[in-house]
Design an enzyme around this catalytic site. Structure first.
Site, mmCIF file in Angstrom:
data_model
loop_
_atom_site.group_PDB
_atom_site.id
_atom_site.type_symbol
_atom_site.label_atom_id
_atom_site.label_comp_id
_atom_site.label_asym_id
_atom_site.label_seq_id
_atom_site.Cartn_x
_atom_site.Cartn_y
_atom_site.Cartn_z
ATOM 1 N N LYS A 91 0.862 -1.173 0.000
ATOM 2 C CA LYS A 91 0.000 0.000 0.000
ATOM 3 C C LYS A 91 0.904 1.230 0.000
ATOM 4 O O LYS A 91 1.713 1.419 0.908
ATOM 5 C CB LYS A 91 -0.896 -0.004 1.226
ATOM 6 C CG LYS A 91 -1.735 1.262 1.323
ATOM 7 C CD LYS A 91 -2.753 1.153 2.424
ATOM 8 C CE LYS A 91 -3.561 2.425 2.523
ATOM 9 N NZ LYS A 91 -4.562 2.332 3.581
ATOM 10 N N LYS B 46 -2.098 -1.491 -3.904
ATOM 11 C CA LYS B 46 -2.975 -0.328 -3.820
ATOM 12 C C LYS B 46 -2.149 0.945 -3.843
ATOM 13 O O LYS B 46 -1.193 1.032 -3.083
ATOM 14 C CB LYS B 46 -3.769 -0.423 -2.523
ATOM 15 C CG LYS B 46 -4.578 0.799 -2.191
ATOM 16 C CD LYS B 46 -5.188 0.642 -0.829
ATOM 17 C CE LYS B 46 -5.895 1.937 -0.476
ATOM 18 N NZ LYS B 46 -6.510 1.879 0.815
HETATM 19 C C1 PBG Z 1 -6.894 3.493 5.276
HETATM 20 C C2 PBG Z 1 -7.474 3.281 3.947
HETATM 21 C C3 PBG Z 1 -7.374 4.209 2.927
HETATM 22 C C4 PBG Z 1 -8.022 3.680 1.845
HETATM 23 C C5 PBG Z 1 -8.516 2.416 2.212
HETATM 24 N N1 PBG Z 1 -8.140 2.175 3.531
HETATM 25 C C6 PBG Z 1 -6.839 5.582 2.888
HETATM 26 C C7 PBG Z 1 -5.579 5.934 3.482
HETATM 27 O O1 PBG Z 1 -4.658 5.131 3.588
HETATM 28 O O2 PBG Z 1 -5.464 7.095 3.848
HETATM 29 C C8 PBG Z 1 -8.126 4.404 0.546
HETATM 30 C C9 PBG Z 1 -9.087 3.955 -0.416
HETATM 31 C C10 PBG Z 1 -9.400 4.917 -1.492
HETATM 32 O O3 PBG Z 1 -8.793 5.985 -1.679
HETATM 33 O O4 PBG Z 1 -10.326 4.576 -2.212
HETATM 34 N N2 PBG Z 1 -7.063 2.569 6.206
#
Ligand code: PBG
Length: 317
Positions: free
Chosen positions: A191, A243
Site C-alpha cells: 500500500k 494499492k
Molecule cells: C486506510 C485506507 C485508505 C483507503 C482504504 N483504507 C486511505 C488511506 O490510507 O489514507 C483508501 C481507499 C481509497 O482511496 O479509495 N485505512
C-alpha cells in the site's frame, strides 16, 4: 503473409482470442456505512458510490448480487473520533450492524472489512499516534481486537489496510487461538503513500496530521513490495493486495509472477474520481474509460479488483 489483423476482423474473432475478461464475481464493491436512519448519500465526485445507514444497505447489496457481484468491503464512517480510535471497537457500531445485516439477509454474500483505525482517530492516522510517532506494536493489538469483533459479527474476510509491521501474523495467531480457522486475511501488502486517497478521506471526514509516509510505501519502490509480499505470505495472508492499482501495474505483475496466492488490486477513490471528472469534461467516454482502466488492472495480473465502479462494470457487462 502474416497478418495479425486477421484476428481482429470481426467482433466474434476478437472475442475468441481475448486474453483477459472482466467478470462481476471478481469485483469487490466498497461500501461505506454510518450511524443514523434513511441515509444513502452519494460521494460528490463518485456519484455511484454511497455512504449508507444500515437500514438502507440491504436493497443495495441485493442489487449487487443480482448483477453477479458476490462480495463487498465495508468501511465505517464516524463522527466519533478520538486519539485512540476507540469507536473501532464499538460492538454496536455501524460496521458490526452492517456485517450482521448482510449476513442475515444475503447469507452467501462475502463480507470483508477494512481493518485500520483512520475512520475513528482524530489525527486521521491508521494507528495509535503519540508525539508525532505511530506506535506499531500497540496498534497491532487493537487491530487484532477489531478483526475479532468483525469476525464474531460474521465477516468472512478481514483486510488490514494499516501497513503496521507484523499485523498479519498477529491477526492470524489471534484468530487461530479463538478457533476461527476459516477466516481469510486479505492483506493490503503493498500500500503506497499515494496522492490518490483524497476522495476517500473526504468521505471519512479524515484530516491526516502530517502524512502516512512512515508506514505506507514510497511510490518509488518496486523491489520493496516483494519484501512485503514475502513477509505477508509467511505471516499467513491468504490473499495479497496492491494499492493503488493503475499507477502500480508493475507491482501487480510482480505479485502475480512471484506468488501463488490470489492477487487483489484496489482501484482507489482518486483513480475513479479522475475518470468521473475526465468523462464529465468530455475528455473521453465514461464507460469505455471504466472498462479500459479495470481491464488493464486485470491484464497486469489482478485476480480480484476492488473498485468503486464494481456495480457500473457489472451493469456494462
Ligand atoms: C486506510 C485506507 C485508505 C483507503 C482504504 N483504507 C486511505 C488511506 O490510507 O489514507 C483508501 C481507499 C481509497 O482511496 O479509495 N485505512
Amino acid at each position: 503473409m502474416i497478418r495479425p489483423r486477421r484476428l481482429r476482423i470481426s467482433p466474434s474473432l476478437r472475442k475468441l482470442v481475448e486474453e483477459v475478461e472482466l467478470s462481476p464475481s471478481k469485483l469487490v464493491a466498497p461500501v461505506f456505512v454510518c450511524e443514523g436512519r434513511g441515509i444513502q448519500k452519494p460521494h460528490p465526485q463518485l456519484p455511484t458510490s454511497y455512504t449508507f445507514s444500515v437500514d438502507r444497505l440491504i436493497p443495495y447489496v441485493k442489487s449487487l448480487k443480482k448483477l453477479g457481484i458476490i462480495s463487498t468491503v465495508l468501511f465505517g464512517v464516524s463522527k466519533k473520533k478520538d486519539a485512540k480510535g476507540s469507536e473501532a471497537l464499538n460492538s454496536h457500531g455501524p460496521v458490526v450492524k452492517a456485517i450482521e445485516a448482510i449476513r442475515n439477509a444475503v447469507p452467501d454474500f462475502l463480507v470483508m472489512t477494512d481493518i485500520a483505525l483512520d475512520p475513528y482517530t482524530d489525527h486521521g492516522h491508521d494507528g495509535l499516534y503519540k508525539n508525532g510517532e505511530i506506535l506499531n506494536d500497540e496498534t497491532v493489538q487493537v487491530l487484532c481486537e477489531m478483526s475479532l469483533l468483525h469476525v464474531r459479527s460474521g465477516a468472512q474476510i478481514v483486510a488490514p489496510s494499516d501497513m503496521m509491521d507484523g499485523r498479519v501474523r498477529a491477526i492470524r495467531r489471534r484468530l487461530e487461538k479463538e478457533n476461527m480457522k476459516n477466516v481469510s486475511i486479505l492483506a493490503y501488502t503493498a500500500k503506497y503513500a499515494s496522492s490518490l486517497y483524497g476522495p476517500f478521506r473526504d468521505t471519512l471526514g479524515a484530516k491526516v496530521k502530517g502524512d502516512k509516509k512512515s508506514y505506507q510505501m514510497n511510490p518509488a519502490n518496486r523491489r520493496e513490495a516483494l519484501r512485503e509480499l514475502r513477509l505477508d505470505i509467511e505471516e499467513g495472508a491468504d490473499m495479497v493486495m496492491v494499492k493503488p492499482a493503475s499507477w502500480y501495474l508493475d507491482v501487480i505483475a510482480d505479485f502475480k509472477r512471484e506468488s501463488d496466492v490470489p492477487v487483489a488490486a484496489y482501484q482507489v477513490s482518486g483513480e475513479c474520481a479522475m475518470i468521473e471528472l475526465g468523462a464529465r469534461a468530455k475528455l473521453f467516454d465514461r464507460s469505455r474509460a471504466i472498462m479500459e482502466s479495470t481491464l488493464s488492472i486485470k491484464r497486469a495480473g489482478a485476480d480480484v479488483i476492488l473498485t468503486y465502479f464494481a456495480k457500473d462494470i457489472a451493469e456494462l457487462l
